[in-house]
Design a protein around this motif. Structure first.
Motif, PDB file in Angstrom:
ATOM      1  N   GLY A  58     -56.405  34.705 -17.901  1.00  0.00           N
ATOM      2  CA  GLY A  58     -55.583  35.770 -18.466  1.00  0.00           C
ATOM      3  C   GLY A  58     -54.390  35.239 -19.243  1.00  0.00           C
ATOM      4  N   ARG A  59     -53.727  34.218 -18.697  1.00  0.00           N
ATOM      5  CA  ARG A  59     -52.548  33.656 -19.359  1.00  0.00           C
ATOM      6  C   ARG A  59     -52.933  32.961 -20.665  1.00  0.00           C
ATOM      7  NH1 ARG A  59     -50.208  29.794 -15.508  1.00  0.00           N
ATOM      8  NH2 ARG A  59     -49.875  31.698 -14.297  1.00  0.00           N
ATOM      9  N   ILE A  60     -54.033  32.212 -20.622  1.00  0.00           N
ATOM     10  CA  ILE A  60     -54.486  31.507 -21.823  1.00  0.00           C
ATOM     11  C   ILE A  60     -54.882  32.497 -22.914  1.00  0.00           C
ATOM     12  CG2 ILE A  60     -56.311  30.027 -22.749  1.00  0.00           C
ATOM     13  CD1 ILE A  60     -56.267  28.561 -20.034  1.00  0.00           C
ATOM     14  N   LEU A  61     -55.622  33.539 -22.530  1.00  0.00           N
ATOM     15  CA  LEU A  61     -56.049  34.521 -23.519  1.00  0.00           C
ATOM     16  C   LEU A  61     -54.875  35.289 -24.094  1.00  0.00           C
ATOM     17  CD1 LEU A  61     -59.309  35.912 -21.880  1.00  0.00           C
ATOM     18  CD2 LEU A  61     -59.088  34.217 -23.681  1.00  0.00           C
ATOM     19  N   ASN A  62     -53.854  35.519 -23.278  1.00  0.00           N
ATOM     20  CA  ASN A  62     -52.669  36.202 -23.775  1.00  0.00           C
ATOM     21  C   ASN A  62     -51.975  35.366 -24.852  1.00  0.00           C
ATOM     22  OD1 ASN A  62     -50.632  38.455 -23.418  1.00  0.00           O
ATOM     23  ND2 ASN A  62     -49.333  36.663 -23.073  1.00  0.00           N
ATOM     24  N   LYS A  68     -47.885  32.994 -31.949  1.00  0.00           N
ATOM     25  CA  LYS A  68     -47.408  31.616 -32.038  1.00  0.00           C
ATOM     26  C   LYS A  68     -48.482  30.633 -31.580  1.00  0.00           C
ATOM     27  CE  LYS A  68     -42.595  32.949 -31.320  1.00  0.00           C
ATOM     28  NZ  LYS A  68     -41.362  32.734 -30.499  1.00  0.00           N
ATOM     29  N   LEU A  69     -49.674  30.793 -32.076  1.00  0.00           N
ATOM     30  CA  LEU A  69     -50.778  29.924 -31.705  1.00  0.00           C
ATOM     31  C   LEU A  69     -50.886  28.773 -32.705  1.00  0.00           C
ATOM     32  CD1 LEU A  69     -53.242  29.443 -29.882  1.00  0.00           C
ATOM     33  CD2 LEU A  69     -54.573  30.841 -31.464  1.00  0.00           C
ATOM     34  N   GLY A 101     -56.710  35.530 -13.157  1.00  0.00           N
ATOM     35  CA  GLY A 101     -55.315  35.895 -13.336  1.00  0.00           C
ATOM     36  C   GLY A 101     -55.157  37.236 -14.018  1.00  0.00           C
ATOM     37  N   ARG A 102     -53.959  37.484 -14.489  1.00  0.00           N
ATOM     38  CA  ARG A 102     -53.627  38.779 -15.088  1.00  0.00           C
ATOM     39  C   ARG A 102     -53.014  38.564 -16.463  1.00  0.00           C
ATOM     40  NH1 ARG A 102     -52.524  43.742 -12.851  1.00  0.00           N
ATOM     41  NH2 ARG A 102     -52.582  42.891 -10.749  1.00  0.00           N
ATOM     42  N   GLY A 103     -53.479  39.338 -17.437  1.00  0.00           N
ATOM     43  CA  GLY A 103     -52.850  39.310 -18.754  1.00  0.00           C
ATOM     44  C   GLY A 103     -51.591  40.147 -18.763  1.00  0.00           C
TER      45      GLY A 103
END
Length: 261
Positions: A58-62, A68-69, A101-103
């Motif tokens: 979730g954190r990575i996808l967010n 800012k990628l 995880g959670r986004g």
């Protein structure tokens, strides 16, 4: 081909503890490598297994949905995402863990669910077993995060509400026509004898538990002391009950499906 085991049930029934003890059984009996998947946004499977979560899906996808990628030159966005997700794996001895995880955004769940399905499909062939601890309730089923399952363990606590949640999940599996080879109901946290009212409810719902796990003071003590329940001794009542369940289930499943070691 890997053997896929999913654990589901309403919140508070101890399904994460059951998933952890299933993994404990597989590893302690030398049955091959295990990919553990914590598909519950309220992630705590890592703590039970004594592993550290460095990052979550979730954190990575967010981050990838943000502005800012910074993708390295010569690498596609898809390749960079796969690279980052591989770095999110927590590693143990013959055990890897991926945590959903959670986004942070209002639409964060569908995309992680889609990605984690592809991840499991891609990585499963490298493991003997995949064990997925799902979020409370039925959301993971309706989004089809859980599919192509050899063993679906439906966990209820010693309550009528828990049993009725199990029955709703069974109905949803049938409605969605999910590929589930076998469903097994696990009655968890039983304080002594099963209450007659619960026995009557089980008769009404047509539920026959494949295992009854007693309330275990040792497991409760490990939780209070923040010790991984993966390290529970063999004398633990919960360990004994889950070990017996897995012996019965795998004696049937392994006879029909090859296992990679």
């Amino acid at each position: 081909m890997s053997i896929n085991i999913a654990v589901a049930g309403k919140g508070g029934t101890g399904k994460t503890s059951v998933a952890s003890l299933v993994i404990r059984y597989l590893l302690n009996n030398g049955l091959g490598t295990v990919l553990a998947v914590d598909a519950d946004p309220n992630s705590n499977l890592a703590e039970n297994l004594g592993l550290e979560v460095r990052n979550t899906v979730g954190r990575i996808l967010n981050e990838f949905q943000g502005e800012k990628l910074h993708i390295p030159a010569g690498m596609t966005k898809e390749a960079f995402l796969e690279y980052r997700l591989n770095l999110a794996i927590s590693e143990g001895k013959k055990l890897d863990l991926i945590t959903m995880g959670r986004g942070e955004g209002p639409e964060c769940y569908c995309y992680p669910n889609t990605v984690i399905r592809k991840l499991i499909d891609d990585w499963a062939k490298n493991y003997a077993y995949v064990v997925m601890d799902n979020e409370a309730g039925m959301e993971h089923l309706s989004r089809r995060t859980t599919q192509n399952i050899d063993e679906l363990l439906l966990v209820s606590d010693h309550s009528v509400k828990g049993l009725r949640a199990v029955e709703r999940i069974r109905q949803l599996v049938a409605e969605l026509k999910l590929i589930v080879k076998r469903e097994s109901v696990v009655l968890n946290l039983v304080p002594g004898e099963i209450d007659p009212l619960l026995k009557e409810e089980m008769r009404r719902l047509g539920i026959a538990p494949a295992a009854v796990i007693p309330a275990d003071e040792e497991l409760k003590r490990f939780d209070l002391q923040q010790k991984p329940i993966f390290n529970l001794p063999d004398t633990s009542k919960a360990v004994i009950a889950v070990n017996g369940l897995m012996e019965r289930l795998l004696s049937k499943t392994a006879a029909t499906k090859p296992v990679n070691n």
